[in-house]
Scaffold this motif. Sequence first.
Motif, short mmCIF file in Angstrom:
data_model
loop_
_atom_site.label_atom_id
_atom_site.label_comp_id
_atom_site.label_asym_id
_atom_site.label_seq_id
_atom_site.Cartn_x
_atom_site.Cartn_y
_atom_site.Cartn_z
N UNK A 94 0.82 -1.21 0.00
CA UNK A 94 0.00 0.00 0.00
C UNK A 94 0.85 1.25 0.00
N UNK A 95 0.18 2.38 0.07
CA UNK A 95 0.88 3.67 -0.03
C UNK A 95 1.79 3.96 1.16
N UNK A 96 1.45 3.43 2.34
CA UNK A 96 2.08 3.90 3.56
C UNK A 96 1.46 5.23 3.98
N UNK A 97 1.54 5.55 5.25
CA UNK A 97 1.04 6.83 5.76
C UNK A 97 1.93 7.94 5.22
N UNK A 98 1.33 8.89 4.52
CA UNK A 98 2.13 9.88 3.80
C UNK A 98 3.00 10.74 4.72
N UNK A 159 -5.94 -0.13 0.67
CA UNK A 159 -6.04 1.32 0.69
C UNK A 159 -7.38 1.77 1.23
N UNK A 160 -7.58 3.08 1.20
CA UNK A 160 -8.81 3.69 1.72
C UNK A 160 -9.67 4.28 0.60
N UNK A 161 -9.05 5.12 -0.23
CA UNK A 161 -9.80 5.83 -1.26
C UNK A 161 -10.20 4.94 -2.43
N UNK A 162 -11.24 5.36 -3.15
CA UNK A 162 -11.74 4.56 -4.25
C UNK A 162 -10.73 4.45 -5.39
N UNK A 163 -9.92 5.46 -5.62
CA UNK A 163 -8.92 5.37 -6.69
C UNK A 163 -7.91 4.26 -6.37
N UNK A 164 -7.50 4.20 -5.12
CA UNK A 164 -6.57 3.14 -4.72
C UNK A 164 -7.25 1.77 -4.78
N UNK A 165 -8.50 1.70 -4.35
CA UNK A 165 -9.21 0.43 -4.38
C UNK A 165 -9.52 -0.01 -5.81
N UNK A 166 -9.75 0.95 -6.71
CA UNK A 166 -9.88 0.60 -8.12
C UNK A 166 -8.57 0.02 -8.65
N UNK A 167 -7.45 0.63 -8.24
CA UNK A 167 -6.14 0.11 -8.62
C UNK A 167 -5.96 -1.32 -8.11
N UNK A 168 -6.40 -1.56 -6.86
CA UNK A 168 -6.29 -2.91 -6.29
C UNK A 168 -7.06 -3.91 -7.14
N UNK A 169 -8.22 -3.50 -7.61
CA UNK A 169 -9.01 -4.39 -8.45
C UNK A 169 -8.36 -4.66 -9.79
N UNK A 170 -7.68 -3.65 -10.33
CA UNK A 170 -7.04 -3.78 -11.65
C UNK A 170 -5.71 -4.54 -11.58
N UNK A 171 -4.88 -4.17 -10.62
CA UNK A 171 -3.50 -4.65 -10.61
C UNK A 171 -3.23 -5.73 -9.58
N UNK A 172 -4.03 -5.80 -8.52
CA UNK A 172 -3.76 -6.74 -7.44
C UNK A 172 -4.42 -8.09 -7.67
N UNK A 173 -3.95 -9.06 -6.89
CA UNK A 173 -4.56 -10.39 -6.87
C UNK A 173 -5.56 -10.53 -5.74
N UNK A 174 -5.67 -9.50 -4.93
CA UNK A 174 -6.59 -9.47 -3.81
C UNK A 174 -6.63 -8.04 -3.27
N UNK A 175 -7.67 -7.72 -2.51
CA UNK A 175 -7.85 -6.38 -1.95
C UNK A 175 -7.92 -6.48 -0.43
N UNK A 176 -7.30 -5.53 0.24
CA UNK A 176 -7.37 -5.44 1.70
C UNK A 176 -8.07 -4.14 2.07
N UNK A 177 -9.13 -4.25 2.87
CA UNK A 177 -9.86 -3.10 3.38
C UNK A 177 -9.57 -2.96 4.87
N UNK A 178 -9.28 -1.73 5.31
CA UNK A 178 -8.99 -1.56 6.73
C UNK A 178 -10.29 -1.39 7.51
N UNK A 179 -10.16 -1.24 8.82
CA UNK A 179 -11.32 -1.27 9.71
C UNK A 179 -12.23 -0.06 9.55
N UNK A 180 -11.83 0.92 8.76
CA UNK A 180 -12.71 2.07 8.53
C UNK A 180 -13.80 1.77 7.50
N UNK A 181 -13.68 0.67 6.78
CA UNK A 181 -14.66 0.33 5.74
C UNK A 181 -15.97 -0.13 6.37
N UNK A 182 -17.07 0.49 5.95
CA UNK A 182 -18.37 0.03 6.45
C UNK A 182 -18.90 -1.07 5.54
#
Length: 252
Positions: A94-98, A159-182
């Motif tokens: 992931x991005x890491x905390x900026x 990741x958190x934002x939809x752009x990052x999560x869209x990237x996860x769907x395109x480039x990753x083999x799996x997606x990780x959502x943190x505890x902030x996801x409802x």
Amino acid sequence: MTTLGAVYRPQLPPENLRSVVLAAEESGVDSLWLWEDCFLESGIAAASAALAWTERLKVGVGLLPVPLRNVALTAMEAATLDRLFPGRVTIGVGHGVQDWMGQVGARVSSPLTLLREYTIALKALLAGERVTTSGRYIKLTDVALDWPPHQPMPIYVGGLGMKTLDLAGDAGDGTILDASADLDRVRTISGSREHPVIVYVETDSRDRAFVTDLVTQVAEAGATSVILQQSATSEDPEGFVRFVGSLDGVSA
């Protein structure tokens, strides 16, 4: 069936990891997840120890902050773990905390570009390919692992934002959502991709009925793995993973 796991948070001392790992192994927890938060504990070093102490426990590292790590080094470490402990290692990036990335001089102007280039290169290296690429951030010349995994190793993206999560769907083999996801976010992400979706869920409760209901809701929303985490101030992580082990089989 949705699998259950637990987190060993890096705010806890590294020397306490062994007892928690052994409790997870003995109690039947499917997977134990480790984080590489600055400036606490190395995800790879902790994963290596956890795997060596156990025989069946799966260990996830999620997430490794990509600005902090050269992609060739991450590939070498991931491949080594997979060859030593086949099928028991999951790596997330992931991005890491900026702000933390800024503290170490690793912050980039386009985290999305870096994460995409990094994920593509990492997957190729772990698939045993010889890689030459000259991207905005990732630059490799004729790089190949001498000891790649026997089988291509899946890479999860979180990741958190939809752009990052869209990237996860395109480039990753799996997606990780943190505890902030409802639950709505879990449904949206799970319904938009065919690969596994791992969801962290924070709870300090050991009320079996409450946690069973919570896990079931997240599983029914589409999570393939639910990973329970205690708050950073909670005590008795060993008891918590034993509790998680007692819940195995309750999810949808």
